[in-house]
Write a protein that holds these residues in place. Sequence first.
Motif, short mmCIF file in Angstrom:
data_model
loop_
_atom_site.label_atom_id
_atom_site.label_comp_id
_atom_site.label_asym_id
_atom_site.label_seq_id
_atom_site.Cartn_x
_atom_site.Cartn_y
_atom_site.Cartn_z
N ILE A 77 0.75 -1.43 0.11
CA ILE A 77 -0.08 0.10 -0.01
C ILE A 77 0.74 1.40 0.16
CG2 ILE A 77 -1.60 1.37 1.25
CD1 ILE A 77 -2.62 -1.38 2.23
N MET A 78 1.97 1.32 0.75
CA MET A 78 2.75 2.48 1.00
C MET A 78 3.37 2.62 -0.42
SD MET A 78 4.55 2.73 4.58
CE MET A 78 5.04 1.08 4.85
N ALA A 79 3.94 1.61 -1.00
CA ALA A 79 4.92 1.48 -2.14
C ALA A 79 3.77 1.89 -3.29
CB ALA A 79 5.38 0.32 -2.45
N GLY A 80 2.76 1.46 -3.37
CA GLY A 80 1.90 1.65 -4.49
C GLY A 80 1.48 3.32 -4.35
N ALA A 81 1.39 3.92 -3.28
CA ALA A 81 0.65 5.16 -2.99
C ALA A 81 2.02 6.04 -3.53
CB ALA A 81 0.48 5.65 -1.51
N ALA A 82 3.35 5.64 -3.19
CA ALA A 82 4.38 6.56 -3.48
C ALA A 82 4.55 6.52 -4.89
CB ALA A 82 5.76 6.14 -2.84
N GLN A 83 4.39 5.37 -5.56
CA GLN A 83 4.60 5.25 -7.04
C GLN A 83 3.63 6.23 -7.68
OE1 GLN A 83 5.01 1.15 -8.02
NE2 GLN A 83 6.55 1.86 -9.63
N THR A 84 2.47 6.13 -7.15
CA THR A 84 1.40 7.10 -7.75
C THR A 84 1.68 8.49 -7.86
OG1 THR A 84 -0.60 5.60 -7.12
CG2 THR A 84 -0.97 7.79 -7.56
#
Lengths: 354, 354
Positions: A77-84
């Motif tokens: 979740i954190m990584a996906g958000a950062a990547q967004t």
Amino acid sequence: MTVTLADVAARARVSPATVSRVLNGNYPVAASTRERVLRAVDDLDYVLNGPASSLAAATSDLIGILVNDIADPFFGIMAGAAQTEIGGPGDGSGRAGGEKLAIVCNTGGTPERELTYLTLLQRQRAAAVVLTGGAIEDPAHQAAMSAKLAKLADAGTRVVLCGRPPLPDNASVLAALAFDNRGGGRRLTEHLLSLGHRTIGYVAGPVERTTTRHRLEGHRDAMKAGGLVGDEERLTVHGSYDRRSGYDATVELLRREPEITAVVAANDTVALGAAAAIRDRGLRIPEDISVAGFDDLPFSVDVVPALTTVRLPLFEAGARAGRLATGKEAPPPGGIATIAAELMVRGSTAAPRE
Amino acid sequence: MTVTLADVAARARVSPATVSRVLNGNYPVAASTRERVLRAVDDLDYVLNGPASSLAAATSDLIGILVNDIADPFFGIMAGAAQTEIGGPGDGSGRAGGEKLAIVCNTGGTPERELTYLTLLQRQRAAAVVLTGGAIEDPAHQAAMSAKLAKLADAGTRVVLCGRPPLPDNASVLAALAFDNRGGGRRLTEHLLSLGHRTIGYVAGPVERTTTRHRLEGHRDAMKAGGLVGDEERLTVHGSYDRRSGYDATVELLRREPEITAVVAANDTVALGAAAAIRDRGLRIPEDISVAGFDDLPFSVDVVPALTTVRLPLFEAGARAGRLATGKEAPPPGGIATIAAELMVRGSTAAPRE
DNA sequence: CTGTTAGCGCATTCAT
DNA sequence: ATGAATGCGCTAACAG
């Protein structure tokens, strides 16, 4: 063979320098030439050579996101958000303009791989590095990490910590977003105490991890404030952050102290395992034993009974880390921000039976 | 300023070429000189310049792993497994030898970002690209993907598909590891039929996705074989692959047909939402309504009752894709392998009540 | 086994 | 606003 910037220049009847300028868009270029160049790019289906441009410019557009376990939604979740935040929406042309390339690296939670990835990222001259999740507390490793991060920072790489406490020497990190694990742990146990629980088992995470320690300290602070001391060690079992570990640790806890009325798990995944062990023992949740987790992962509301836990704003934190890494957002004062953890009371905890 | 290979060469009293050779380890070098060079590297704390070496060698050590949703363990497990095979264990020296850098890119399931990432990877001259999960079936996008993958393959990038069916023109992909979604879907519904169910609701994934279509086709094949035709459309609701969508779709299904005795979900996460909707309606699982999922994610065995589902060997498939991407393993004959899906019968399905 | 010589493809000075 | 020239740091022939 492969089409280069010079080919584009030739076709557009301009110099290579001009092509470079329109591609990077950071220099005045006449609209008409720009258009001509862009057309040539499309005609030739040209794709910039990343290594060449990184070499010449002495910086790349790579941003590394280090996670301890990519299969764990906590990190996903954190990584996906950062990547967004980092990746940009993409313009659909497939031409790929000046976007940063957010790449996530799975360290598996091991010190060696953490350092290795940092070196690899350093080698790539990464524009930024985001370290997510708890840190390993081994002094030697901490020193090595500090040194490595300092070197990265020196080379111009932005270093952002997300869900990880600041370094002893925080100078090389742009921003540290730390979760209030201790406060969350404390409030969770206070909730249990207020329900009337007195014999509470704790399934802790791996030792030598900041997350593990802080959550456990919060728990023990609350216990101590409630006058419950002396049994800490006996009622604590360490394991890894997975379901299996939660199961095994709970079995052990129940063996050590059958009178336990509540089990607090290091995180939601571990709580799932704990709950399974309790049920397999023929006990009911929460009637016989209450169970609580940490993180509030998406599935936590769906288990039966729904899991009492501590909510961490993983998505928001990850997104903010992404913005920090790209320079879209200013770092917090002092480079340190604490992110609040909110108690979520649900069906898996109740007063102990009399 | 920054230490270069020439500095190392000078200190080790050898030529730059020799340093390059020991660093890449792909050429005979005398043990004594190697040692001398390595010492110089450590003394100077030298880190190879990735862009420069990629430029000179015309290839990089980057391997991209594209996932539709990094927060979904379905992808996390595959990506983690692939990365394990690719990244190597790290030697702990932090020196980072000839490892590949496995990087995972989160497309969010959108066509644009999928293409953008591919371009970015192409720009980086990636050594390999692993595409995980179902493909989007829009013809225009498929054509664009095929073209892009062909270009990547031309440039020497290995293309591996993991959990994704082969392309119409499979020539540019080294290997396609496809899950038997259709067979799994069929067997799951056959199981339900054998239990006596006749009115089965289906919560499908997003339209225009191969995974969605194949699983649904398997379901309908089984229904047809059981003589149950005509109600397909009415008893199918499409949504995304998340919990919320499963909840909403199930509410709709129950509205359309209260007599449903079983709900088959597109995947386990969706099944979680479906189960929640059923329970909120005051119905019991499996006594009133059976529920089934797909994938057998780790949490599926822990929900109550444990979820009947179709097991996909995500870790094994991801690991194999990683080996394929690094050339450690030979591609399957024809470049295509089908990976079996195994029915897992658990507590969430039972015979319908009379 | 090791040194020498050339670029790899692009971003930047510096001119114009 | 555009062109010409230079070099980023490294690898890959090619010698020896």
